[in-house]
Design an enzyme around this catalytic site. Structure first.
Site, short mmCIF file in Angstrom:
data_model
loop_
_atom_site.label_atom_id
_atom_site.label_comp_id
_atom_site.label_asym_id
_atom_site.label_seq_id
_atom_site.Cartn_x
_atom_site.Cartn_y
_atom_site.Cartn_z
N LYS A 197 -16.02 41.03 -2.54
CA LYS A 197 -16.53 40.39 -1.31
C LYS A 197 -17.50 39.23 -1.56
O LYS A 197 -17.56 38.30 -0.76
CB LYS A 197 -17.19 41.43 -0.40
CG LYS A 197 -16.20 42.34 0.26
CD LYS A 197 -16.90 43.28 1.22
CE LYS A 197 -15.88 44.23 1.84
NZ LYS A 197 -16.45 45.02 2.93
N ASP A 222 -17.27 42.55 9.04
CA ASP A 222 -17.79 43.92 8.89
C ASP A 222 -18.91 44.21 9.89
O ASP A 222 -18.93 45.25 10.56
CB ASP A 222 -18.33 44.14 7.48
CG ASP A 222 -17.21 44.30 6.46
OD1 ASP A 222 -16.12 44.75 6.85
OD2 ASP A 222 -17.44 43.97 5.28
N GLY A 254 -29.73 52.87 4.07
CA GLY A 254 -29.02 52.19 2.98
C GLY A 254 -29.34 50.71 2.99
O GLY A 254 -29.74 50.14 4.02
N ALA A 255 -29.21 50.09 1.80
CA ALA A 255 -29.51 48.66 1.68
C ALA A 255 -28.47 47.97 0.78
O ALA A 255 -28.78 47.01 0.11
CB ALA A 255 -30.91 48.47 1.13
N TYR A 313 -15.55 56.94 7.70
CA TYR A 313 -14.50 57.39 8.62
C TYR A 313 -13.67 58.53 8.05
O TYR A 313 -12.78 59.06 8.72
CB TYR A 313 -13.61 56.22 9.06
CG TYR A 313 -13.01 55.46 7.90
CD1 TYR A 313 -13.58 54.28 7.47
CD2 TYR A 313 -11.88 55.94 7.24
CE1 TYR A 313 -13.05 53.58 6.40
CE2 TYR A 313 -11.33 55.24 6.18
CZ TYR A 313 -11.92 54.06 5.76
OH TYR A 313 -11.38 53.38 4.70
N GLY A 361 -17.17 56.23 12.39
CA GLY A 361 -16.86 55.11 11.51
C GLY A 361 -15.49 54.48 11.77
O GLY A 361 -15.26 53.31 11.45
P1 ATR Z 1 -21.89 49.50 0.23
O1 ATR Z 1 -21.42 48.18 -0.27
O2 ATR Z 1 -20.79 50.40 0.76
O3 ATR Z 1 -23.03 49.40 1.18
P2 ATR Z 1 -23.57 50.03 -2.05
O4 ATR Z 1 -23.84 48.58 -2.13
O5 ATR Z 1 -23.24 50.76 -3.31
O6 ATR Z 1 -22.37 50.33 -1.07
O7 ATR Z 1 -24.82 50.72 -1.32
C1 ATR Z 1 -24.91 52.10 -1.15
C2 ATR Z 1 -26.25 52.44 -0.49
O8 ATR Z 1 -26.29 53.84 -0.28
C3 ATR Z 1 -27.45 52.08 -1.31
O9 ATR Z 1 -28.46 51.62 -0.45
C4 ATR Z 1 -27.83 53.40 -1.99
O10 ATR Z 1 -29.21 53.57 -2.25
P3 ATR Z 1 -29.89 52.96 -3.57
O11 ATR Z 1 -30.16 51.50 -3.27
O12 ATR Z 1 -31.14 53.74 -3.76
O13 ATR Z 1 -28.91 53.15 -4.69
C5 ATR Z 1 -27.45 54.37 -0.90
N1 ATR Z 1 -27.14 55.70 -1.47
C6 ATR Z 1 -26.05 56.05 -2.20
N2 ATR Z 1 -26.10 57.36 -2.53
C7 ATR Z 1 -27.27 57.83 -2.04
C8 ATR Z 1 -27.90 59.12 -2.05
N3 ATR Z 1 -27.34 60.18 -2.64
N4 ATR Z 1 -29.10 59.24 -1.41
C9 ATR Z 1 -29.68 58.19 -0.80
N5 ATR Z 1 -29.12 56.97 -0.75
C10 ATR Z 1 -27.93 56.78 -1.34
#
Ligand code: ATR
Length: 281
Positions: free
Chosen positions: A70, A105, A128-129, A226, A247
């Site tokens: 992406k 998205d 999430g970030a 989803y 979702g």
């Molecule tokens: P996407 O592109 O789908 O958003 P990503 O960029 O891998 O996927 O982001 C996943 C997000 O989920 C991240 O913010 C991650 O937190 P971290 O920045 O601390 O890694 C969060 N995440 C994934 N697994 C997690 C968990 N078990 N507990 C808390 N946050 C989680």
């Protein structure tokens, strides 16, 4: 029947085996009697440039772009739509005289939520970030969100996203971790969006980041996962008598927005929905 007149659309990603997009787009092409076909293409990172150039040579009309391409794909496009440029990621490409990138998205998530409530002036907490959080947070601010709280396990990543948002908008954004502050912020929040993979198949019993005790009945809870249709956080929302947005809705609307970019036609939501329900059953 595929003939010499059939227009070609598709998806590039790695992997692509489990994508649901072909079901939605091909069902809509059929229902609208469009001589178009949508095909997933497995494209490795090292082949991305060749895939875009090849797609143009083959007169492919449009592509969706998924993980992990992406951001990288932007290098090979001629122009970016303003939202894709702001977000810094592309999930839809239209091949015309120019190759143009879009991002649907965030739009998909906002349309899904706005079936239940508008985002304008609302206090929205995003869990999430990562990439999905980024697309959604930019879009909700474009659509006038009042206050946005980005809550992430790794605080630094939430802070970077907040900074990026601050550079582009004069919006009320705060970055927090998943501690006590999250509980406080949820007390008067209007909308909660989970963008983390917690609860996604096969980890369907993973404990959600927010439980019913931290929710209230006027909260609207959206999970962008989803599969399964009803995730842990959505079950918690039901327990708290909060409203839920699944979702699948975001998946449908991001697809509908891509379809509109390619064809200029708003396809029937029900056709997308039924195609998905059929495969998710
Ligand atoms: P996407 O592109 O789908 O958003 P990503 O960029 O891998 O996927 O982001 C996943 C997000 O989920 C991240 O913010 C991650 O937190 P971290 O920045 O601390 O890694 C969060 N995440 C994934 N697994 C997690 C968990 N078990 N507990 C808390 N946050 C989680």
């Amino acid at each position: 029947m595929i003939t010499g007149k059939t227009k070609l659309f598709g998806l590039i990603g790695d992997p692509v085996e489990h994508t649901l997009s072909p079901y939605m787009h091909n069902a809509a092409f059929k229902s609208l009697n469009l001589d178009n076909v949508y095909v997933p293409f497995h494209v490795k990172k090292s082949e991305l440039k060749a895939a875009i150039m090849g797609a143009r040579s083959l007169d492919i009309k449009g592509l969706n772009v998924t993980i992990p391409h992406k951001t990288e794909v932007m290098k090979y496009l001629d122009v970016l739509d303003v939202t894709a440029e702001l977000i810094g990621a592309v999930n839809t490409i239209k091949f015309d005289d120019e190759i143009k990138g879009y991002n649907t998205d965030g739009l998909g998530a906002v349309r899904a939520i706005e079936e239940t409530t508008t985002v304008k002036d609302k206090k929205i907490v995003i869990l999430g970030a990562g990439g999905a959080s980024r697309a959604i947070s930019f879009q909700i601010i474009i659509n006038g969100a009042g206050r946005v709280i980005i809550a992430n396990r790794t605080l630094e990543k939430a802070v970077i996203l907040k900074k990026n948002l601050d550079e582009k908008f004069n919006a009320d954004v705060e970055a927090i971790d998943l501690g006590e502050k999250l509980k406080d912020e949820l007390k008067d929040a209007d909308i909660l969006i989970n963008t983390t993979p917690i609860g996604m198949y096969p980890n369907i019993h993973q404990k959600p980041l927010v439980t019913s005790k931290m929710m209230h009945e006027n909260l609207i809870v959206n999970d962008i996962i989803y599969n399964p249709l009803e995730t842990g956080i959505l079950r918690e929302a039901v327990k708290a008598s909060a409203k839920t947005v699944t979702g699948v809705k975001m998946l449908i609307y991001q697809g509908i927005e891509s379809f509109k970019i390619w064809t200029g036609i708003e396809p029937p939501v029900d056709v997308f929905k039924e195609a998905l329900i059929e495969v998710l059953k």
